[in-house]
Design an enzyme around this catalytic site. Sequence first.
Site, mmCIF file in Angstrom:
data_model
loop_
_atom_site.group_PDB
_atom_site.id
_atom_site.type_symbol
_atom_site.label_atom_id
_atom_site.label_comp_id
_atom_site.label_asym_id
_atom_site.label_seq_id
_atom_site.Cartn_x
_atom_site.Cartn_y
_atom_site.Cartn_z
ATOM 1 N N SER A 1 27.953 61.367 15.486
ATOM 2 C CA SER A 1 27.892 62.802 15.802
ATOM 3 C C SER A 1 26.999 62.965 17.027
ATOM 4 O O SER A 1 26.196 62.084 17.342
ATOM 5 C CB SER A 1 27.257 63.549 14.626
ATOM 6 O OG SER A 1 26.960 64.879 14.977
ATOM 7 N N TYR A 5 20.652 65.172 8.333
ATOM 8 C CA TYR A 5 21.930 64.766 8.952
ATOM 9 C C TYR A 5 21.670 63.943 10.220
ATOM 10 O O TYR A 5 22.245 62.861 10.401
ATOM 11 C CB TYR A 5 22.736 66.036 9.271
ATOM 12 C CG TYR A 5 24.124 65.768 9.802
ATOM 13 C CD1 TYR A 5 25.066 65.092 9.036
ATOM 14 C CD2 TYR A 5 24.496 66.205 11.074
ATOM 15 C CE1 TYR A 5 26.346 64.866 9.524
ATOM 16 C CE2 TYR A 5 25.777 65.989 11.560
ATOM 17 C CZ TYR A 5 26.698 65.308 10.785
ATOM 18 O OH TYR A 5 27.966 65.081 11.262
HETATM 19 N N1 LIG Z 1 33.202 68.640 11.914
HETATM 20 C C1 LIG Z 1 32.248 68.423 12.789
HETATM 21 O O1 LIG Z 1 31.869 69.320 13.544
HETATM 22 C C2 LIG Z 1 31.617 67.056 12.883
HETATM 23 C C3 LIG Z 1 30.833 66.776 14.005
HETATM 24 C C4 LIG Z 1 30.260 65.524 14.140
HETATM 25 C C5 LIG Z 1 30.491 64.553 13.182
HETATM 26 N N2 LIG Z 1 31.244 64.834 12.085
HETATM 27 C C6 LIG Z 1 31.462 63.756 11.107
HETATM 28 O O2 LIG Z 1 32.847 63.587 10.886
HETATM 29 C C7 LIG Z 1 33.054 62.959 9.620
HETATM 30 C C8 LIG Z 1 34.170 63.692 8.894
HETATM 31 O O3 LIG Z 1 33.760 65.000 8.609
HETATM 32 P P1 LIG Z 1 34.703 66.273 8.802
HETATM 33 O O4 LIG Z 1 34.094 67.099 9.853
HETATM 34 O O5 LIG Z 1 36.111 65.853 8.925
HETATM 35 O O6 LIG Z 1 34.399 67.063 7.439
HETATM 36 P P2 LIG Z 1 35.205 67.188 6.070
HETATM 37 O O7 LIG Z 1 36.500 67.859 6.291
HETATM 38 O O8 LIG Z 1 34.226 67.799 5.131
HETATM 39 O O9 LIG Z 1 35.497 65.685 5.665
HETATM 40 C C9 LIG Z 1 34.532 64.860 5.063
HETATM 41 C C10 LIG Z 1 35.254 63.856 4.212
HETATM 42 O O10 LIG Z 1 34.287 62.950 3.675
HETATM 43 C C11 LIG Z 1 34.548 62.840 2.287
HETATM 44 N N3 LIG Z 1 33.390 62.394 1.535
HETATM 45 C C12 LIG Z 1 32.184 62.984 1.367
HETATM 46 N N4 LIG Z 1 31.405 62.235 0.580
HETATM 47 C C13 LIG Z 1 32.135 61.137 0.224
HETATM 48 C C14 LIG Z 1 31.906 59.998 -0.563
HETATM 49 N N5 LIG Z 1 30.747 59.813 -1.214
HETATM 50 N N6 LIG Z 1 32.890 59.069 -0.677
HETATM 51 C C15 LIG Z 1 34.061 59.238 -0.061
HETATM 52 N N7 LIG Z 1 34.366 60.306 0.699
HETATM 53 C C16 LIG Z 1 33.405 61.243 0.836
HETATM 54 C C17 LIG Z 1 35.011 64.225 1.865
HETATM 55 O O11 LIG Z 1 35.636 64.162 0.597
HETATM 56 P P3 LIG Z 1 35.656 65.383 -0.453
HETATM 57 O O12 LIG Z 1 36.845 66.215 -0.055
HETATM 58 O O13 LIG Z 1 35.810 64.733 -1.771
HETATM 59 O O14 LIG Z 1 34.366 66.109 -0.297
HETATM 60 C C18 LIG Z 1 35.974 64.496 3.024
HETATM 61 O O15 LIG Z 1 37.184 63.831 2.829
HETATM 62 C C19 LIG Z 1 31.710 62.992 8.905
HETATM 63 O O16 LIG Z 1 31.114 61.709 8.992
HETATM 64 C C20 LIG Z 1 30.910 63.998 9.714
HETATM 65 O O17 LIG Z 1 29.523 63.759 9.647
HETATM 66 C C21 LIG Z 1 31.819 66.081 11.914
#
Ligand SMILES: NC(=O)c1ccc[n+]([C@@H]2O[C@H](COP(=O)([O-])OP(=O)(O)OC[C@H]3O[C@@H](n4cnc5c(N)ncnc54)[C@H](OP(=O)(O)O)[C@@H]3O)[C@@H](O)[C@H]2O)c1
Length: 278
Positions: A142, A155
């Site tokens: 991130s 985070y």
């Molecule tokens: N969106 C942003 O702005 C942003 C920016 C920078 C980085 N990121 C990073 O991108 C990655 C994906 O996030 P996203 O933005 O796509 O959000 P998201 O839609 O909330 O996706 C997160 C995913 O991680 C899963 N997860 C959480 N805890 C878990 C565990 N213990 N074991 C297996 N799966 C788990 C969630 O599953 P559940 O559905 O079961 O909760 C969901 O499938 C993350 O690493 C996040 O830190 C996001």
Amino acid sequence: MSRRKIVWITGTSSGFGLLASIVLAQDGCEVVATMRNTEKQTELIRRAKEAAVADRIHVRKLDVTCESDIASVAKAVVDSFGRIDILVNNAGIAVGGFVEDVAMDDWRRQFETNVFGLIACTKAVIPHMRAQRNGTIINISSVSGRIGLPAFGPYAASKFAVEGFSESLRLELLPYNVYVCLVEPAAFKTNIWETSLGNTSIPASSAYQERALRMMQQIERTAQTAGHPHEVARVIRHIARTPRPKLRYPVGKGSRLSTVAKAVLPWRWIENMIVKRI
Ligand SMILES: NC(=O)c1ccc[n+]([C@@H]2O[C@H](COP(=O)([O-])OP(=O)(O)OC[C@H]3O[C@@H](n4cnc5c(N)ncnc54)[C@H](OP(=O)(O)O)[C@@H]3O)[C@@H](O)[C@H]2O)c1
């Protein structure tokens, strides 16, 4: 044995993981799409059918904090496909709050998922990739892995850990033709804003009430103007297609700028700007 690229992605129930599963399957990969609760696969499967790639997406249950899940998925991938070409460590949560206000259990939950979960999945694929002398490990970091903001302590600390881990591991694995990469997204519209950061509760006794509230309002505004997560899925596809990918891929509004600003501007200027904003 299949000659398609074999990809394992964590956290595919929503967001980047779901979209990356679709674009990689469309690109001809066999995608092992793991999620901690397989009842949440409906949307992934619906989109996979829509894109006519459902036969290339293999959903498996995996909680990144569960070592037996990790061992059984790694074994199943190698048993079914004979190898593993790409791991996308995507699963993540975002614990928010001012450092003093965040309970130790929440700090641990943050690190169990974003850091130890990612390390455990990585360790499960390294022996196979090293033996194959080929592989790519894509860690979703991130912009918070490059710069820490108030209320993002847990985070940011977890993503800084992912950055250091990835730099070290990349150097360890380069001689085996295994490439470790970091994707560094800015803000994108996914569930994480509501399910994780949006759930931050500010204790009534907090010494930071006012600033914490302003940060929460700022987070809400950021979430509303965030980019489309397709952009990140496309970067993941680009890395998957690249034979010798580089270490870092900043993506989205301000990701590269924050990093460059931090590298060239005196830190005191940066902190003055941030402190003034909140
Ligand atoms: N969106 C942003 O702005 C942003 C920016 C920078 C980085 N990121 C990073 O991108 C990655 C994906 O996030 P996203 O933005 O796509 O959000 P998201 O839609 O909330 O996706 C997160 C995913 O991680 C899963 N997860 C959480 N805890 C878990 C565990 N213990 N074991 C297996 N799966 C788990 C969630 O599953 P559940 O559905 O079961 O909760 C969901 O499938 C993350 O690493 C996040 O830190 C996001």
